[in-house]
Scaffold this motif. Sequence first.
Motif, PDB file in Angstrom:
ATOM      1  N   GLY A  87     -13.478  -4.606  -7.313  1.00 27.88           N
ATOM      2  CA  GLY A  87     -12.677  -5.598  -6.591  1.00 27.88           C
ATOM      3  C   GLY A  87     -13.590  -6.561  -5.876  1.00 27.88           C
ATOM      4  O   GLY A  87     -14.756  -6.244  -5.626  1.00 27.88           O
ATOM      5  N   ARG A  88     -13.048  -7.725  -5.556  1.00 32.42           N
ATOM      6  CA  ARG A  88     -13.901  -8.694  -4.879  1.00 32.42           C
ATOM      7  C   ARG A  88     -14.142  -8.243  -3.437  1.00 32.42           C
ATOM      8  O   ARG A  88     -13.365  -7.455  -2.892  1.00 32.42           O
ATOM      9  N   SER A  89     -15.193  -8.767  -2.830  1.00 33.88           N
ATOM     10  CA  SER A  89     -15.540  -8.386  -1.458  1.00 33.88           C
ATOM     11  C   SER A  89     -14.344  -8.646  -0.559  1.00 33.88           C
ATOM     12  O   SER A  89     -13.655  -9.655  -0.716  1.00 33.88           O
ATOM     13  N   ASN A  90     -14.118  -7.737   0.355  1.00 37.81           N
ATOM     14  CA  ASN A  90     -13.048  -7.866   1.354  1.00 37.81           C
ATOM     15  C   ASN A  90     -11.649  -7.536   0.834  1.00 37.81           C
ATOM     16  O   ASN A  90     -10.675  -7.699   1.545  1.00 37.81           O
ATOM     17  N   VAL A  91     -11.554  -7.065  -0.400  1.00 42.26           N
ATOM     18  CA  VAL A  91     -10.237  -6.751  -0.963  1.00 42.26           C
ATOM     19  C   VAL A  91      -9.644  -5.485  -0.324  1.00 42.26           C
ATOM     20  O   VAL A  91      -8.448  -5.233  -0.409  1.00 42.26           O
ATOM     21  N   GLY A  92     -10.522  -4.692   0.317  1.00 42.60           N
ATOM     22  CA  GLY A  92     -10.067  -3.440   0.940  1.00 42.60           C
ATOM     23  C   GLY A  92     -10.515  -2.211   0.157  1.00 42.60           C
ATOM     24  O   GLY A  92      -9.935  -1.133   0.298  1.00 42.60           O
ATOM     25  N   LYS A  93     -11.601  -2.354  -0.610  1.00 40.01           N
ATOM     26  CA  LYS A  93     -12.049  -1.260  -1.477  1.00 40.01           C
ATOM     27  C   LYS A  93     -12.604  -0.086  -0.666  1.00 40.01           C
ATOM     28  O   LYS A  93     -12.214   1.054  -0.924  1.00 40.01           O
ATOM     29  N   SER A  94     -13.484  -0.373   0.300  1.00 42.37           N
ATOM     30  CA  SER A  94     -14.040   0.744   1.086  1.00 42.37           C
ATOM     31  C   SER A  94     -12.925   1.436   1.862  1.00 42.37           C
ATOM     32  O   SER A  94     -12.901   2.668   1.945  1.00 42.37           O
ATOM     33  N   SER A  95     -12.010   0.652   2.416  1.00 44.46           N
ATOM     34  CA  SER A  95     -10.909   1.250   3.179  1.00 44.46           C
ATOM     35  C   SER A  95     -10.052   2.126   2.276  1.00 44.46           C
ATOM     36  O   SER A  95      -9.629   3.214   2.687  1.00 44.46           O
ATOM     37  N   LEU A  96      -9.815   1.667   1.053  1.00 47.62           N
ATOM     38  CA  LEU A  96      -8.996   2.459   0.130  1.00 47.62           C
ATOM     39  C   LEU A  96      -9.714   3.760  -0.240  1.00 47.62           C
ATOM     40  O   LEU A  96      -9.097   4.833  -0.242  1.00 47.62           O
ATOM     41  N   SER A 112     -22.602  -1.527   2.023  1.00 44.60           N
ATOM     42  CA  SER A 112     -23.713  -2.440   2.296  1.00 44.60           C
ATOM     43  C   SER A 112     -23.211  -3.846   2.042  1.00 44.60           C
ATOM     44  O   SER A 112     -23.099  -4.315   0.933  1.00 44.60           O
ATOM     45  N   LYS A 113     -22.818  -4.467   3.126  1.00 45.98           N
ATOM     46  CA  LYS A 113     -22.156  -5.768   2.979  1.00 45.98           C
ATOM     47  C   LYS A 113     -23.014  -6.923   3.441  1.00 45.98           C
ATOM     48  O   LYS A 113     -22.653  -8.071   3.261  1.00 45.98           O
ATOM     49  N   LYS A 114     -24.136  -6.578   4.094  1.00 39.67           N
ATOM     50  CA  LYS A 114     -24.922  -7.666   4.666  1.00 39.67           C
ATOM     51  C   LYS A 114     -25.423  -8.568   3.544  1.00 39.67           C
ATOM     52  O   LYS A 114     -25.969  -8.066   2.554  1.00 39.67           O
ATOM     53  N   THR A 196      -3.703  -3.971  -2.648  1.00 38.90           N
ATOM     54  CA  THR A 196      -4.142  -3.455  -1.346  1.00 38.90           C
ATOM     55  C   THR A 196      -3.415  -4.158  -0.186  1.00 38.90           C
ATOM     56  O   THR A 196      -2.794  -5.204  -0.371  1.00 38.90           O
ATOM     57  N   LYS A 197      -3.535  -3.554   0.985  1.00 39.45           N
ATOM     58  CA  LYS A 197      -3.092  -4.121   2.279  1.00 39.45           C
ATOM     59  C   LYS A 197      -1.601  -4.446   2.329  1.00 39.45           C
ATOM     60  O   LYS A 197      -1.200  -5.461   2.899  1.00 39.45           O
ATOM     61  N   ILE A 198      -0.784  -3.596   1.721  1.00 37.43           N
ATOM     62  CA  ILE A 198       0.645  -3.939   1.643  1.00 37.43           C
ATOM     63  C   ILE A 198       1.340  -3.901   3.008  1.00 37.43           C
ATOM     64  O   ILE A 198       2.459  -4.374   3.145  1.00 37.43           O
ATOM     65  N   ASP A 199       0.683  -3.332   4.003  1.00 35.24           N
ATOM     66  CA  ASP A 199       1.283  -3.307   5.354  1.00 35.24           C
ATOM     67  C   ASP A 199       1.181  -4.664   6.036  1.00 35.24           C
ATOM     68  O   ASP A 199       1.833  -4.904   7.051  1.00 35.24           O
ATOM     69  N   LYS A 200       0.372  -5.577   5.464  1.00 32.47           N
ATOM     70  CA  LYS A 200       0.065  -6.814   6.188  1.00 32.47           C
ATOM     71  C   LYS A 200       1.141  -7.896   6.080  1.00 32.47           C
ATOM     72  O   LYS A 200       1.224  -8.758   6.937  1.00 32.47           O
ATOM     73  N   SER A 201       1.923  -7.849   4.989  1.00 35.02           N
ATOM     74  CA  SER A 201       2.888  -8.942   4.763  1.00 35.02           C
ATOM     75  C   SER A 201       4.296  -8.514   5.135  1.00 35.02           C
ATOM     76  O   SER A 201       4.595  -7.332   5.228  1.00 35.02           O
ATOM     77  N   VAL A 231      -0.789  -0.157  -2.239  1.00 34.55           N
ATOM     78  CA  VAL A 231      -1.293   0.815  -1.256  1.00 34.55           C
ATOM     79  C   VAL A 231      -1.571   0.144   0.088  1.00 34.55           C
ATOM     80  O   VAL A 231      -1.775  -1.066   0.163  1.00 34.55           O
ATOM     81  N   SER A 232      -1.597   0.985   1.097  1.00 37.87           N
ATOM     82  CA  SER A 232      -2.086   0.544   2.404  1.00 37.87           C
ATOM     83  C   SER A 232      -3.028   1.608   2.941  1.00 37.87           C
ATOM     84  O   SER A 232      -2.666   2.781   3.005  1.00 37.87           O
ATOM     85  N   ALA A 233      -4.213   1.177   3.325  1.00 40.63           N
ATOM     86  CA  ALA A 233      -5.174   2.103   3.917  1.00 40.63           C
ATOM     87  C   ALA A 233      -4.846   2.325   5.392  1.00 40.63           C
ATOM     88  O   ALA A 233      -5.437   3.170   6.045  1.00 40.63           O
ATOM     89  N   VAL A 234      -3.885   1.561   5.910  1.00 40.84           N
ATOM     90  CA  VAL A 234      -3.490   1.690   7.315  1.00 40.84           C
ATOM     91  C   VAL A 234      -2.327   2.679   7.445  1.00 40.84           C
ATOM     92  O   VAL A 234      -2.378   3.613   8.233  1.00 40.84           O
ATOM     93  N   THR A 235      -1.282   2.466   6.650  1.00 42.60           N
ATOM     94  CA  THR A 235      -0.108   3.355   6.751  1.00 42.60           C
ATOM     95  C   THR A 235      -0.181   4.519   5.748  1.00 42.60           C
ATOM     96  O   THR A 235       0.643   5.416   5.796  1.00 42.60           O
TER      97      THR A 235
END
Length: 255
Positions: A87-96, A112-114, A196-201, A231-235
Amino acid sequence: MAVSVVLPSLGRLFEMPATLVHELQRHLLSDSTSDLHLKTFDPSLEQIAKADKFFTATAGNRIEYLSSAVRLDHAPDLPRPEVCFIGRSNVGKSSLIKALFSLAPEVEVRISKKPGHTKKMNFFKVGKYFTLVDMPGYGYRAPEDFVDMVEPYLKERKNLMRTFLLVDSVVGIQKADSIAIEMCEELALPYVMVLTKIDKSSMGHLLKQVLQIQKFVNTSTQGCFPQLFPVSAVTYSGIHLLRCFIANITGHLKT
Ligand code: GDP
């Protein structure tokens, strides 16, 4: 062209009230050409509970980070079936991946995102069952990362059972996602789209995105599994089902 959405699981995936599922159903069925997919992944609660056991760290079921590699020839030679997450950076891969491994809290999902730091493929052993590979996030350097690392891995990894391609449900399919989708299609890989991030909308925005992406999958892809995995890595919505799907495609669950 027919638009088919996998209905049986929607309520469970989104933890959505029945009225909303019916609303979506009504919406879809108003298209007289609708052809609802019969081949869906809709496991029983027993199967979901069984799959969670594979992801639960115990003395007899070690779940651990194994190694990292910057090139395919540095990748560990492992006999077990493998699944990878791209997935592209910031898509929520590490969180998932952290959410998938929440039953094995000792596992460190390395990030390692730096900018300037070498991106790596990270290999995780899940008991004696399978290996999960966290591929480097692509985006600002794509397609270079594809050429260097992602593409050779996807092309040549013999034990790769399935590729999970992550798309941010808030913004839908972006240019970098399209490049990854094209690559999966060109390589004729079996892949699965995870939203990803389905809790956000809001539910309305989410449904609009899901319908758009589902239509794209139905009409423009060959290798993509017809069922989306929101999916949501939050809920943690959708996480159990995704674990169950992974257990299934790596051959450890009969459905
Ligand atoms: P990566 O670059 O793909 O590994 O993305 P991360 O997992 O680091 O996530 C990028 C950003 O999105 C971070 O700020 C996360 O907290 C956020 N994020 C990731 N997953 C979710 C989710 O399911 N829900 C919400 N609300 N935010 C998320």
